[in-house]
Design a protein around this motif. Structure first.
Motif, PDB file in Angstrom:
ATOM      1  N   GLU A 357      13.841 -26.951  13.463  1.00 20.52           N
ATOM      2  CA  GLU A 357      12.812 -25.706  13.513  1.00 20.52           C
ATOM      3  C   GLU A 357      13.770 -24.360  13.369  1.00 20.52           C
ATOM      4  O   GLU A 357      13.273 -23.518  12.533  1.00 20.52           O
ATOM      5  CB  GLU A 357      11.703 -25.586  14.802  1.00 20.52           C
ATOM      6  N   ALA A 358      14.641 -24.175  14.195  1.00 15.92           N
ATOM      7  CA  ALA A 358      15.607 -22.917  14.033  1.00 15.92           C
ATOM      8  C   ALA A 358      16.508 -23.083  12.715  1.00 15.92           C
ATOM      9  O   ALA A 358      16.525 -21.989  12.088  1.00 15.92           O
ATOM     10  CB  ALA A 358      16.507 -23.245  15.111  1.00 15.92           C
ATOM     11  N   ARG A 359      16.714 -24.045  12.218  1.00 15.05           N
ATOM     12  CA  ARG A 359      17.721 -24.227  10.957  1.00 15.05           C
ATOM     13  C   ARG A 359      16.511 -23.797   9.734  1.00 15.05           C
ATOM     14  O   ARG A 359      17.068 -23.243   8.970  1.00 15.05           O
ATOM     15  CB  ARG A 359      17.966 -25.613  10.671  1.00 15.05           C
ATOM     16  N   GLU A 360      15.431 -24.293   9.921  1.00 12.86           N
ATOM     17  CA  GLU A 360      14.387 -23.859   8.895  1.00 12.86           C
ATOM     18  C   GLU A 360      13.919 -22.605   8.862  1.00 12.86           C
ATOM     19  O   GLU A 360      14.113 -21.781   7.662  1.00 12.86           O
ATOM     20  CB  GLU A 360      12.959 -24.720   9.002  1.00 12.86           C
ATOM     21  N   ALA A 361      13.992 -21.906   9.868  1.00  9.63           N
ATOM     22  CA  ALA A 361      13.725 -20.391   9.965  1.00  9.63           C
ATOM     23  C   ALA A 361      15.006 -19.566   9.600  1.00  9.63           C
ATOM     24  O   ALA A 361      14.678 -18.609   8.756  1.00  9.63           O
ATOM     25  CB  ALA A 361      13.352 -20.113  11.687  1.00  9.63           C
ATOM     26  N   VAL A 362      15.889 -20.149   9.710  1.00 16.56           N
ATOM     27  CA  VAL A 362      17.329 -19.423   9.108  1.00 16.56           C
ATOM     28  C   VAL A 362      17.267 -19.620   7.700  1.00 16.56           C
ATOM     29  O   VAL A 362      17.576 -18.622   7.001  1.00 16.56           O
ATOM     30  CB  VAL A 362      18.540 -20.108  10.083  1.00 16.56           C
ATOM     31  N   ALA A 363      17.016 -20.823   7.200  1.00 14.36           N
ATOM     32  CA  ALA A 363      16.997 -21.101   5.785  1.00 14.36           C
ATOM     33  C   ALA A 363      16.227 -19.846   5.113  1.00 14.36           C
ATOM     34  O   ALA A 363      16.326 -19.295   4.037  1.00 14.36           O
ATOM     35  CB  ALA A 363      16.212 -22.223   5.350  1.00 14.36           C
ATOM     36  N   VAL A 364      14.682 -19.778   5.663  1.00 16.41           N
ATOM     37  CA  VAL A 364      13.889 -18.788   4.853  1.00 16.41           C
ATOM     38  C   VAL A 364      14.483 -17.248   5.047  1.00 16.41           C
ATOM     39  O   VAL A 364      14.428 -16.700   4.427  1.00 16.41           O
ATOM     40  CB  VAL A 364      12.559 -18.962   5.849  1.00 16.41           C
ATOM     41  N   GLN A 365      14.883 -16.903   6.451  1.00 14.17           N
ATOM     42  CA  GLN A 365      15.499 -15.463   6.659  1.00 14.17           C
ATOM     43  C   GLN A 365      16.821 -15.159   5.759  1.00 14.17           C
ATOM     44  O   GLN A 365      16.944 -14.235   5.137  1.00 14.17           O
ATOM     45  CB  GLN A 365      15.824 -15.272   8.207  1.00 14.17           C
ATOM     46  N   ALA A 366      17.694 -16.108   5.802  1.00  9.02           N
ATOM     47  CA  ALA A 366      18.723 -16.148   5.019  1.00  9.02           C
ATOM     48  C   ALA A 366      18.606 -15.864   3.379  1.00  9.02           C
ATOM     49  O   ALA A 366      18.997 -15.093   2.542  1.00  9.02           O
ATOM     50  CB  ALA A 366      19.819 -17.222   4.889  1.00  9.02           C
ATOM     51  N   ARG A 367      17.644 -16.606   2.767  1.00  6.86           N
ATOM     52  CA  ARG A 367      17.418 -16.609   1.516  1.00  6.86           C
ATOM     53  C   ARG A 367      16.542 -15.310   1.077  1.00  6.86           C
ATOM     54  O   ARG A 367      16.930 -14.579  -0.174  1.00  6.86           O
ATOM     55  CB  ARG A 367      16.359 -17.658   0.897  1.00  6.86           C
ATOM     56  N   GLU A 368      15.654 -14.922   1.933  1.00 16.42           N
ATOM     57  CA  GLU A 368      15.013 -13.601   1.702  1.00 16.42           C
ATOM     58  C   GLU A 368      15.938 -12.594   1.827  1.00 16.42           C
ATOM     59  O   GLU A 368      15.764 -11.536   0.928  1.00 16.42           O
ATOM     60  CB  GLU A 368      13.827 -13.272   3.003  1.00 16.42           C
ATOM     61  N   HIS A 369      16.846 -12.593   2.831  1.00 17.98           N
ATOM     62  CA  HIS A 369      17.831 -11.720   2.976  1.00 17.98           C
ATOM     63  C   HIS A 369      18.710 -11.263   1.450  1.00 17.98           C
ATOM     64  O   HIS A 369      18.882 -10.103   1.167  1.00 17.98           O
ATOM     65  CB  HIS A 369      19.022 -11.827   4.175  1.00 17.98           C
ATOM     66  N   VAL A 370      19.018 -12.361   1.121  1.00 17.43           N
ATOM     67  CA  VAL A 370      20.078 -12.457  -0.265  1.00 17.43           C
ATOM     68  C   VAL A 370      19.101 -11.833  -1.532  1.00 17.43           C
ATOM     69  O   VAL A 370      19.475 -10.982  -2.092  1.00 17.43           O
ATOM     70  CB  VAL A 370      20.538 -13.725  -0.725  1.00 17.43           C
ATOM     71  N   MET A 371      17.916 -12.395  -1.425  1.00 14.92           N
ATOM     72  CA  MET A 371      17.054 -11.834  -2.618  1.00 14.92           C
ATOM     73  C   MET A 371      16.725 -10.417  -2.600  1.00 14.92           C
ATOM     74  O   MET A 371      16.479  -9.702  -3.749  1.00 14.92           O
ATOM     75  CB  MET A 371      15.754 -12.869  -2.576  1.00 14.92           C
ATOM     76  N   SER A 372      16.513  -9.870  -1.297  1.00 16.22           N
ATOM     77  CA  SER A 372      16.046  -8.221  -1.276  1.00 16.22           C
ATOM     78  C   SER A 372      17.362  -7.543  -1.631  1.00 16.22           C
ATOM     79  O   SER A 372      17.142  -6.421  -1.947  1.00 16.22           O
ATOM     80  CB  SER A 372      15.586  -8.236   0.163  1.00 16.22           C
ATOM     81  N   LYS A 373      18.426  -7.998  -1.091  1.00 19.27           N
ATOM     82  CA  LYS A 373      19.522  -7.181  -1.194  1.00 19.27           C
ATOM     83  C   LYS A 373      20.592  -7.487  -2.320  1.00 19.27           C
ATOM     84  O   LYS A 373      21.520  -6.604  -2.838  1.00 19.27           O
ATOM     85  CB  LYS A 373      20.332  -6.999   0.016  1.00 19.27           C
ATOM     86  N   TYR A 374      20.825  -8.746  -2.720  1.00 22.06           N
ATOM     87  CA  TYR A 374      21.936  -9.283  -3.441  1.00 22.06           C
ATOM     88  C   TYR A 374      21.646 -10.005  -4.764  1.00 22.06           C
ATOM     89  O   TYR A 374      22.414 -10.778  -5.326  1.00 22.06           O
ATOM     90  CB  TYR A 374      22.916  -9.869  -2.661  1.00 22.06           C
ATOM     91  N   ALA A 375      20.464  -9.833  -5.168  1.00 18.10           N
ATOM     92  CA  ALA A 375      19.999 -10.413  -6.272  1.00 18.10           C
ATOM     93  C   ALA A 375      20.849  -9.875  -7.513  1.00 18.10           C
ATOM     94  O   ALA A 375      21.056  -8.901  -7.716  1.00 18.10           O
ATOM     95  CB  ALA A 375      18.730 -10.428  -6.625  1.00 18.10           C
ATOM     96  N   ILE A 376      20.951 -10.947  -8.377  1.00 15.17           N
ATOM     97  CA  ILE A 376      22.045 -10.299  -9.695  1.00 15.17           C
ATOM     98  C   ILE A 376      21.119  -9.433 -10.462  1.00 15.17           C
ATOM     99  O   ILE A 376      21.872  -8.656 -10.914  1.00 15.17           O
ATOM    100  CB  ILE A 376      22.218 -11.627 -10.467  1.00 15.17           C
ATOM    101  N   GLU A 377      19.928  -9.449 -10.493  1.00 18.68           N
ATOM    102  CA  GLU A 377      19.190  -8.567 -11.526  1.00 18.68           C
ATOM    103  C   GLU A 377      19.304  -6.976 -10.829  1.00 18.68           C
ATOM    104  O   GLU A 377      19.385  -6.218 -11.514  1.00 18.68           O
ATOM    105  CB  GLU A 377      17.716  -8.785 -11.362  1.00 18.68           C
ATOM    106  N   LYS A 378      19.363  -7.097  -9.429  1.00 15.13           N
ATOM    107  CA  LYS A 378      19.784  -5.497  -8.931  1.00 15.13           C
ATOM    108  C   LYS A 378      21.038  -5.102  -9.251  1.00 15.13           C
ATOM    109  O   LYS A 378      20.992  -3.963  -9.700  1.00 15.13           O
ATOM    110  CB  LYS A 378      19.402  -5.752  -7.459  1.00 15.13           C
ATOM    111  N   MET A 379      22.147  -6.016  -9.301  1.00 17.42           N
ATOM    112  CA  MET A 379      23.553  -5.557  -9.548  1.00 17.42           C
ATOM    113  C   MET A 379      23.496  -5.032 -11.067  1.00 17.42           C
ATOM    114  O   MET A 379      24.172  -4.268 -11.318  1.00 17.42           O
ATOM    115  CB  MET A 379      24.351  -6.702  -9.295  1.00 17.42           C
TER     116      MET A 379
END
Length: 395
Positions: A357-379
């Motif tokens: 359960e913790a691993r799944e929660a980290v997976a969601v948060q980690a991906r959302e974190h990258v998509m909001s700040k480090y998506a290639i489209e933004k760069m």
């Protein structure tokens, strides 16, 4: 007549002659963060209807540009020989004139000197990207680095790099634009990886089933901290895991032998393996349970940590450089002191012990974190914004 490469002799299509043209210049195209960012920007420019041109000494990634229909021109711009650098100026000026280049964007120091002289000679806009905290030394070394400050705009790939520039160089802060590196969240997306890709990599690497996989991606150089990684794993004596060091070993046979010897000395034969270069890192990351970045020197950004988070993998990284920005300590991963074997070992144990359960929660948060700040489209959009501001000022 100068030999500027076969691509250079291809006439510019009429449809391209009235669109802004950006020439990116870098030493080579043999893999790495600078190269990847260059190709990503070339793709974004073409999609926008602008004309991208890439100048380098060539490399395996040329084919990617060719597939996109982006012009690549081969010149010896990786050379630090002053005579070759000077000769490159005349060749670059010829390219700028022939293809009506508007902006020259230099991404590394050696080619930047030729590019800067060309920009002055042809009165074209000049932009630089600071990709690393370049080592400082005597007057000659510092002067060599200083070319990266000569852009009308100086792009820093992280807040860490922006701070490094301000602390070490005399520069107008208004010239610096911080644009974090981006990652392709469409490519690095668990939903986009089919089972066949993962099975193929597992089969090629002869991986057993149902064993937690710890992965340290990156070329085999001492700066990547492989020895710290191995020593930390050695402290996990009674745990079941498979650790993979994935990265090119070419030209580093002595270091590879040294690592294999250390693996043997620590009784980790079979549990720690060197797998060499991988062409499908997104697929490889799907096989991992935790990804490690053990760099001994601060990286300007730290692409691997961000790609791993985009894939929903928890990351353990040394607490310096770009990782301090890209990893949320205790939420999307762990930050450990540089060279601290015990701290890294403890983080590895915590990662391997995470419940589902913790691993799944980290997976969601980690991906959302990258998509909001480090998506290639933004760069890409932010970089094009820099180009547009320069062109607007010259109207």
């Amino acid at each position: 007549m100068n030999n500027l490469g076969s691509e250079h002799n291809t006439p510019l299509p009429a449809s391209e002659r009235h669109h802004p043209t950006v020439l990116q210049i870098l030493p080579s195209l043999n893999g790495g963060g600078v190269e990847r960012g260059t190709i990503e920007m070339a793709s974004a420019l073409k999609e926008k209807g602008w004309v991208p041109i890439v100048v380098s000494s060539g490399g395996v990634m040329e084919q990617e540009l060719k597939r996109m229909g982006v012009r690549h021109i081969t010149l010896p711009v990786a050379s630090k020989n002053p005579w070759i650098m000077r000769r490159n100026v005349g060749r670059l000026a010829q390219i700028v004139t022939e293809f009506d280049v508007d902006i020259i964007h230099a991404r590394s120091r050696a080619p930047a000197w030729s590019a800067y002289a060309t920009a002055r000679k042809t009165r074209k806009h000049f932009v630089t990207t600071f990709h690393a905290a370049y080592t400082r030394g005597g007057l000659l070394k510092n002067y060599y680095n200083s070319v990266m400050l000569k852009g009308e705009k100086v792009i820093a790939i992280s807040e860490f790099i922006a701070a490094h520039i301000l602390e070490n160089y005399n520069i107008d802060p208004g010239k610096i634009v911080t644009i974090p590196r981006g990652v392709d969240c469409r490519k690095f997306n668990p939903a986009a990886i089919n089972a066949e890709r993962v099975i193929k990599i597992a089969r090629d690497w002869s991986l057993p089933d149902d064993i937690p996989v710890v992965m340290l991606p990156g070329r085999l150089t001492r700066l990547k901290g492989h020895t710290t990684f191995i020593e930390a794993l050695a402290r996990l004596e009674h745990r079941n895991f498979l650790a993979l060091m994935v990265g090119s070993t070419e030209g580093r046979e002595a270091y590879t032998a040294e690592l294999n010897s250390l693996i043997q000395q620590r009784g980790l034969e079979g549990k720690v393996q060197i797998k060499g270069h991988c062409d499908d890192m997104a697929g490889a990351l799907m096989l991992s349970d935790v990804v490690v970045s053990a760099t001994t020197v601060p990286e300007g950004f730290g692409r691997i940590a961000v790609e791993a988070q985009a894939m929903g993998r928890p990351v353990i990284a040394t607490a310096h450089g770009g990782s301090m920005e890209t990893i949320i300590d205790g939420e999307t991963g762990w930050l450990v002191p540089v060279g601290d074997i015990d701290a890294m070992s403890a983080a590895l144990a915590a990662a391997l012990d995470m419940p589902v359960e913790a691993r799944e929660a980290v997976a969601v948060q980690a991906r959302e974190h990258v998509m909001s700040k480090y998506a290639i489209e933004k760069m890409c959009a932010s970089t094009i914004g820099v180009y547009e501001s320069l062109l607007a000022d010259s109207d």
